[in-house]
Design a protein around this motif. Sequence first.
Motif, PDB file in Angstrom:
ATOM      1  N   ALA A  52      48.728  50.513  47.228  1.00 28.16           N
ATOM      2  CA  ALA A  52      47.425  50.021  46.784  1.00 28.16           C
ATOM      3  C   ALA A  52      46.365  51.106  46.916  1.00 28.16           C
ATOM      4  CB  ALA A  52      47.032  48.784  47.590  1.00 28.16           C
ATOM      5  N   LEU A  56      44.379  52.592  43.831  1.00 28.18           N
ATOM      6  CA  LEU A  56      42.933  52.426  43.859  1.00 28.18           C
ATOM      7  C   LEU A  56      42.212  53.763  43.657  1.00 28.18           C
ATOM      8  CD1 LEU A  56      40.401  50.688  44.419  1.00 28.18           C
ATOM      9  CD2 LEU A  56      40.775  51.129  46.875  1.00 28.18           C
ATOM     10  N   TRP A  59      42.969  55.125  39.996  1.00 25.79           N
ATOM     11  CA  TRP A  59      42.299  54.339  38.967  1.00 25.79           C
ATOM     12  C   TRP A  59      40.786  54.549  39.029  1.00 25.79           C
ATOM     13  CZ3 TRP A  59      43.890  48.549  37.914  1.00 25.79           C
ATOM     14  CH2 TRP A  59      43.373  48.148  36.685  1.00 25.79           C
ATOM     15  N   LEU A  60      40.248  54.604  40.234  1.00 26.88           N
ATOM     16  CA  LEU A  60      38.806  54.809  40.384  1.00 26.88           C
ATOM     17  C   LEU A  60      38.390  56.169  39.833  1.00 26.88           C
ATOM     18  CD1 LEU A  60      36.183  53.611  41.491  1.00 26.88           C
ATOM     19  CD2 LEU A  60      36.709  54.669  43.690  1.00 26.88           C
ATOM     20  N   CYS A  81      39.785  44.378  38.747  1.00 24.09           N
ATOM     21  CA  CYS A  81      41.051  44.936  39.257  1.00 24.09           C
ATOM     22  C   CYS A  81      40.810  45.861  40.441  1.00 24.09           C
ATOM     23  CB  CYS A  81      41.769  45.674  38.140  1.00 24.09           C
ATOM     24  SG  CYS A  81      42.482  44.591  36.877  1.00 24.09           S
ATOM     25  N   LEU A  82      39.775  46.708  40.360  1.00 25.96           N
ATOM     26  CA  LEU A  82      39.469  47.593  41.473  1.00 25.96           C
ATOM     27  C   LEU A  82      39.095  46.798  42.720  1.00 25.96           C
ATOM     28  CD1 LEU A  82      37.406  50.371  39.630  1.00 25.96           C
ATOM     29  CD2 LEU A  82      39.724  50.571  40.580  1.00 25.96           C
ATOM     30  N   LEU A  85      42.207  45.385  44.162  1.00 25.04           N
ATOM     31  CA  LEU A  85      42.974  46.370  44.939  1.00 25.04           C
ATOM     32  C   LEU A  85      42.376  46.587  46.325  1.00 25.04           C
ATOM     33  CD1 LEU A  85      43.796  49.077  42.231  1.00 25.04           C
ATOM     34  CD2 LEU A  85      45.422  47.602  43.444  1.00 25.04           C
ATOM     35  N   VAL A  86      41.042  46.575  46.409  1.00 26.72           N
ATOM     36  CA  VAL A  86      40.394  46.712  47.724  1.00 26.72           C
ATOM     37  C   VAL A  86      40.794  45.547  48.628  1.00 26.72           C
ATOM     38  CG1 VAL A  86      38.185  46.691  48.928  1.00 26.72           C
ATOM     39  CG2 VAL A  86      38.455  48.048  46.840  1.00 26.72           C
ATOM     40  N   ARG A  89      44.554  45.837  49.570  1.00 24.43           N
ATOM     41  CA  ARG A  89      44.809  46.822  50.620  1.00 24.43           C
ATOM     42  C   ARG A  89      44.313  46.327  51.970  1.00 24.43           C
ATOM     43  NH1 ARG A  89      42.718  51.837  53.117  1.00 24.43           N
ATOM     44  NH2 ARG A  89      44.627  52.743  53.949  1.00 24.43           N
TER      45      ARG A  89
END
Length: 602
Positions: A52, A56, A59-60, A81-82, A85-86, A89
């Motif tokens: 993750a 993350l 992707w960021l 989605c971001l 992911l936060v 994780r």
Amino acid sequence: MTAEPRAAAPPAAAPPAAGRGRGTLRRLLPAVLPHRRTAAHTAAACLVDQAALVLLVTWLAHTVGRAVTERTAPGAGTLACLAGLVLLRSAATWRQMDLSHDLAYRILAELRVRVYDGTARSAPARIAGRRSGDLAATAMSDIEALEFFYAHAVAQLLASAAVFAAGSAVLAWLEPWLLAAVLPAAGALVLHTLLGTRARTARGDRTRAAAAALSADTVDTVDGIRELLAYGALPGRRARLADRGAALAAAQRDEARHDGVFAAAQDVLVALALVGVVGCAAHLGDGSLGGAWTPAVPALALAVLAPVASCADALRQAGTLRASAARVLAAAGAPCSAPPAADPVPLPAGPLGLRLRDVHFDYGGRPVLRGVDLTVPPGRTLALVGASGAGKTSLAHLVARFWDPSRGTVELLPADGGDAVDVRRVADGELRRAVALVGQDNALLHGTLRDNLLLAAPEADEALLDRVVRRCGVDRTAAALPEGLDSPVGERGATLSGGQRARIALARALLTGPRVLVLDEATAHVDAAGDAELAEALAGTDEGRTTVVVAHRPATIRRAGHIAVLEGGRVVEQGTWDELRGSGGALDRVLGAVVPGARTGG
């Protein structure tokens, strides 16, 4: 004649040479097998956590790159989605920490039991001469040091390997040349760690040895604080502790200094790899990589290398872990000084006598007993006499089967004339109920006087307890305490005198109703009047019991029905007091050494 010196005990097993075996840490892995389900869940949570993070970060960076190069704001789906992911994780990190520490502390609890079992199994042969502080360091701090191995190292190595493989595959798909910067850096991180293993192991050895020495001296100082104060030796002891502390601090500083160098080299390798990836991405930014991927690729490379760096850090700590692991495994796997009977036979009912046939015994090649032949009929009392170092305590320990003779047999004789039973063929629990040993050093456990009395016979009723307590004079000790039998006695019975502890130890043994009782200088701390009183108590509770008394007082020896004198590891003289005393033989020599000029009487 005085009690045999402690030097007569077997040579102390030196603390294990920690860290010398390359497979030491691998030998810790079987402890995970009973918890493999939890271990698998821990590894899965760690994998999700690391994956993750990589996704993350990448992707960021890609989103930022796209926003800069294409002037396109991220959509709601991307932001969602971001954010997901936060949250993923965070949940994975919490779950991984919860599972990993639950797994680690369960295994550590089991290891402590294994260390205790190993100590009990090998006692007293392998712990003789070992300092309690050193043993405590193994049971506590060395085991605690393994928490990192079980909680982090195993799951982290598995997850990091998977993340690195997947991340490298993605980099190769984007542009194979990117691996030219990532793979050498990853290899260098691992190689740099492995090349320093031997030196880190040696430093870990020094740190653990210094910590154990400080622990041992601290325990000794606390135990002997009254004597140190009485003789004005406290300043010297304080200086010794300061030296031990300085030695530990120096070892820890040395470890910290090298760890700092390692961390700096690790950061340099990661930075060089990142520079290489950035350079490669810049040269390929004309179309091979889209503009948004130009910042994303370095972020991906850094995220992939971070777990490798963490693994290298875990491997770095293996030096100290190996030192602790070696000590723990040596204690847990200590060989049994008296192996359990493979096919135990039951002891016959009724009184039991004792017979030693051609018994030999040595400590590491140093002979102590050389062909001892001795018979004590059921219900009789034998006084075992000899100068210091003659082998009396060794013989007493063989009867109690703390260890086994190197040659010959120790047998229990039924009163009905049936076949003798070798003590090696008796189950340990049954042997402990039949044979009791009371030694000169009668340490008590932290707890109440009642707890210590009932230690070996928790099922004893109040009537039996009261009767034995009165016969051994423990009732007077209890009467002087604020809560009687329910009064705390302090650690190792520190609140009581040596004579009081001797009475309690004798009462504790009598509560088990032993059929063979071995008293190894058990009344050494009791005055002559107290010795006579305890002898009367024994006579009033014998009920066919066989008693072996290792004695030095003429009055105690004289009360025995039979006397055997040990010299040079052999029985050189046997008989009654009237037959032996004044004959100029071995008994006169032994007693003359204690009471010069005394040739008769007693």
